[in-house]
Design a protein around this motif. Structure first.
Motif, PDB file in Angstrom:
ATOM      1  N   ARG A  94       0.865  -1.183   0.000  1.00 30.14           N
ATOM      2  CA  ARG A  94       0.000   0.000   0.000  1.00 30.14           C
ATOM      3  C   ARG A  94       0.896   1.224   0.000  1.00 30.14           C
ATOM      4  NH1 ARG A  94      -2.744   0.445   6.054  1.00 30.14           N
ATOM      5  NH2 ARG A  94      -0.965   1.437   7.093  1.00 30.14           N
ATOM      6  N   PRO A  95       0.380   2.395  -0.355  1.00 32.73           N
ATOM      7  CA  PRO A  95       1.219   3.590  -0.408  1.00 32.73           C
ATOM      8  C   PRO A  95       1.971   3.807   0.902  1.00 32.73           C
ATOM      9  CG  PRO A  95      -0.894   4.044  -1.428  1.00 32.73           C
ATOM     10  CD  PRO A  95      -1.010   2.679  -0.824  1.00 32.73           C
ATOM     11  N   GLY A  96       3.274   3.956   0.776  1.00 28.73           N
ATOM     12  CA  GLY A  96       4.112   4.130   1.940  1.00 28.73           C
ATOM     13  C   GLY A  96       4.625   2.836   2.529  1.00 28.73           C
ATOM     14  N   LEU A  97       3.983   1.745   2.159  1.00 24.34           N
ATOM     15  CA  LEU A  97       4.396   0.418   2.637  1.00 24.34           C
ATOM     16  C   LEU A  97       4.306  -0.557   1.470  1.00 24.34           C
ATOM     17  CD1 LEU A  97       2.561   0.333   6.082  1.00 24.34           C
ATOM     18  CD2 LEU A  97       5.031   0.202   5.778  1.00 24.34           C
ATOM     19  N   GLU A  98       4.960  -0.169   0.367  1.00 24.23           N
ATOM     20  CA  GLU A  98       4.853  -0.968  -0.847  1.00 24.23           C
ATOM     21  C   GLU A  98       5.410  -2.374  -0.651  1.00 24.23           C
ATOM     22  OE1 GLU A  98       5.754   2.175  -0.757  1.00 24.23           O
ATOM     23  OE2 GLU A  98       4.317   3.186  -2.084  1.00 24.23           O
ATOM     24  N   ARG A  99       6.441  -2.506   0.162  1.00 20.66           N
ATOM     25  CA  ARG A  99       7.028  -3.831   0.418  1.00 20.66           C
ATOM     26  C   ARG A  99       7.115  -4.056   1.924  1.00 20.66           C
ATOM     27  NH1 ARG A  99      11.734  -4.791  -4.187  1.00 20.66           N
ATOM     28  NH2 ARG A  99      10.624  -3.827  -5.925  1.00 20.66           N
ATOM     29  N   TRP A 100       5.963  -4.043   2.579  1.00 18.34           N
ATOM     30  CA  TRP A 100       5.935  -4.150   4.025  1.00 18.34           C
ATOM     31  C   TRP A 100       6.562  -5.450   4.532  1.00 18.34           C
ATOM     32  CZ3 TRP A 100       3.126  -8.471   5.193  1.00 18.34           C
ATOM     33  CH2 TRP A 100       2.143  -8.866   4.283  1.00 18.34           C
ATOM     34  N   TRP A 101       6.588  -6.482   3.706  1.00 18.82           N
ATOM     35  CA  TRP A 101       7.166  -7.759   4.123  1.00 18.82           C
ATOM     36  C   TRP A 101       8.691  -7.687   4.238  1.00 18.82           C
ATOM     37  CZ3 TRP A 101       4.177  -6.815  -0.166  1.00 18.82           C
ATOM     38  CH2 TRP A 101       4.847  -6.671  -1.379  1.00 18.82           C
ATOM     39  N   GLN A 102       9.293  -6.601   3.757  1.00 20.74           N
ATOM     40  CA  GLN A 102      10.738  -6.413   3.882  1.00 20.74           C
ATOM     41  C   GLN A 102      11.103  -5.399   4.953  1.00 20.74           C
ATOM     42  OE1 GLN A 102      11.909  -5.284  -0.112  1.00 20.74           O
ATOM     43  NE2 GLN A 102      12.273  -7.402  -0.707  1.00 20.74           N
ATOM     44  N   GLU A 103      10.123  -4.880   5.671  1.00 18.95           N
ATOM     45  CA  GLU A 103      10.361  -3.768   6.596  1.00 18.95           C
ATOM     46  C   GLU A 103      10.264  -4.187   8.055  1.00 18.95           C
ATOM     47  OE1 GLU A 103      11.352  -0.937   5.426  1.00 18.95           O
ATOM     48  OE2 GLU A 103      11.100  -1.598   3.357  1.00 18.95           O
ATOM     49  N   ARG A 104      10.714  -5.399   8.368  1.00 21.87           N
ATOM     50  CA  ARG A 104      10.714  -5.903   9.748  1.00 21.87           C
ATOM     51  C   ARG A 104       9.317  -5.912  10.347  1.00 21.87           C
ATOM     52  NH1 ARG A 104      15.874  -6.407  11.694  1.00 21.87           N
ATOM     53  NH2 ARG A 104      17.511  -5.339  10.509  1.00 21.87           N
ATOM     54  N   GLU A 105       8.298  -6.101   9.507  1.00 24.01           N
ATOM     55  CA  GLU A 105       6.920  -6.150   9.985  1.00 24.01           C
ATOM     56  C   GLU A 105       6.494  -7.566  10.365  1.00 24.01           C
ATOM     57  OE1 GLU A 105       5.063  -3.651  10.608  1.00 24.01           O
ATOM     58  OE2 GLU A 105       6.181  -2.020   9.645  1.00 24.01           O
ATOM     59  N   LEU A 106       7.290  -8.568  10.027  1.00 22.61           N
ATOM     60  CA  LEU A 106       6.931  -9.961  10.268  1.00 22.61           C
ATOM     61  C   LEU A 106       7.677 -10.471  11.504  1.00 22.61           C
ATOM     62  CD1 LEU A 106       7.067 -11.187   6.559  1.00 22.61           C
ATOM     63  CD2 LEU A 106       5.061 -10.462   7.876  1.00 22.61           C
ATOM     64  N   VAL A 107       6.922 -11.025  12.464  1.00 22.97           N
ATOM     65  CA  VAL A 107       7.518 -11.455  13.736  1.00 22.97           C
ATOM     66  C   VAL A 107       7.035 -12.867  14.097  1.00 22.97           C
ATOM     67  CG1 VAL A 107       8.044  -9.194  14.728  1.00 22.97           C
ATOM     68  CG2 VAL A 107       5.719 -10.083  14.877  1.00 22.97           C
ATOM     69  N   PRO A 108       7.450 -13.882  13.341  1.00 24.83           N
ATOM     70  CA  PRO A 108       6.938 -15.234  13.587  1.00 24.83           C
ATOM     71  C   PRO A 108       7.248 -15.774  14.972  1.00 24.83           C
ATOM     72  CG  PRO A 108       8.820 -15.263  12.080  1.00 24.83           C
ATOM     73  CD  PRO A 108       8.404 -13.835  12.223  1.00 24.83           C
ATOM     74  N   GLU A 109       8.347 -15.307  15.583  1.00 27.21           N
ATOM     75  CA  GLU A 109       8.723 -15.836  16.892  1.00 27.21           C
ATOM     76  C   GLU A 109       7.742 -15.443  17.988  1.00 27.21           C
ATOM     77  OE1 GLU A 109      10.527 -11.774  16.560  1.00 27.21           O
ATOM     78  OE2 GLU A 109      10.321 -13.501  15.242  1.00 27.21           O
TER      79      GLU A 109
END
Length: 284
Positions: free
Chosen positions: A82-97
């Protein structure tokens, strides 16, 4: 007693071959994204997901959403920026632990707890308006909806919805992603996706509900956004009477759909549940 060997990550085969030529995947250009966390000479990076470099078009999900891929432990889904977060999956947004195991949760207690959080409280001044919002139900958890009628093939429905969302521009620039997970409902948890974090920060509870919808309605996870989830439905309710308890489950699961959307469970059941092959959710 010998220690059990570590289960091999199914994405490991793509570490030196990101297009998947050796297993016959013939993926578009893409790259692995490693699990977050500390790294050192003593610990090899572990891939979390594979994502295409560029947006994909109609037919992309169908090309890689196969029983063979699922049997190998990989689930194909779409990721939308989305605008401003085009590649949010690369921005330390994922925390599986941070996530628990979906196996540790059961759908009815999860939804009952969610429902208790969101139903209006008369003692806080939420009187007639609150009653109208959840009618025909009261403050007590109404219970799980009955399973859907016989429907179409769930995987075919997932691929058809993906194509519809791409062709209509609803998903303007989706990336193809491969995620190690035993079933599609577990993809958000396997990723450590934080879309619902303002409502629930353990995505395993979200997966527990999605598992039940898979079983009851032929639902399949098709696409994830930063705070959006899009699910195909092969066997949706066909009547208002059946759709109402499903709408109550949706309200418990994603209250913004009604609070900031339809305005009531009745309206939402008519607008977004009855006969709908697409259930979309978002969390503010």
């Amino acid at each position: 007693m010998a220690k059990s060997s570590k289960v091999r990550n199914p994405l490991s085969v793509l570490a030196e071959d990101p297009q998947g030529g050796s297993p016959g995947l013939e993926l578009p250009p893409g790259a692995l994204i490693d699990r977050p966390g500390r790294r050192g000479w003593w610990k090899e990076p572990e891939p979390l997901l594979w994502v295409s470099d560029d947006a994909v078009g109609v037919g992309a999900l169908a090309a890689y959403r196969s029983s063979a891929l699922a049997a190998a432990g990989l689930q194909a889904v779409l990721l939308q920026g989305r605008p401003g977060l085009e590649r949010w999956w690369q921005e330390r947004e994922l925390v599986p632990e941070r996530m628990s195991d979906p196996d540790d949760h059961h759908v009815e207690p999860v939804l009952r707890e969610f429902w208790s959080r969101v139903v209006p409280d008369p003692e806080e001044g939420e009187g007639e308006d609150g009653e109208g919002l959840i009618a025909p139900f009261g403050r007590a958890w109404p219970g799980l909806a009955e399973r859907g009628p016989d429907g179409v093939d769930p995987e075919g429905a997932a691929c058809a919805l993906a194509d519809e969302l791409i062709a209509s521009g609803f998903l303007p620039s989706p990336r193809l992603a491969l995620v190690p997970a035993g079933r599609g409902a577990d993809v958000p948890t396997a990723l450590g996706w934080g879309g619902p974090t303002n409502f629930e920060n353990d995505t395993a509870l979200i997966s527990a509900v999605l598992r039940s919808w898979e079983d009851r309605f032929g639902a399949r996870v098709v696409a994830l956004g930063f705070d959006e989830l899009h699910v195909s439905v092969a066997a949706p309710p066909r009547t208002t009477a059946h759709a109402l308890p499903v709408a109550a489950e949706h309200f418990a699961f994603s209250p913004d759909n009604i609070w900031q959307g339809s305005g009531s469970i009745r309206a939402y059941a008519d607008e977004a549940v009855t006969g709908s092959n697409h259930w979309g959710f978002w969390w503010d």
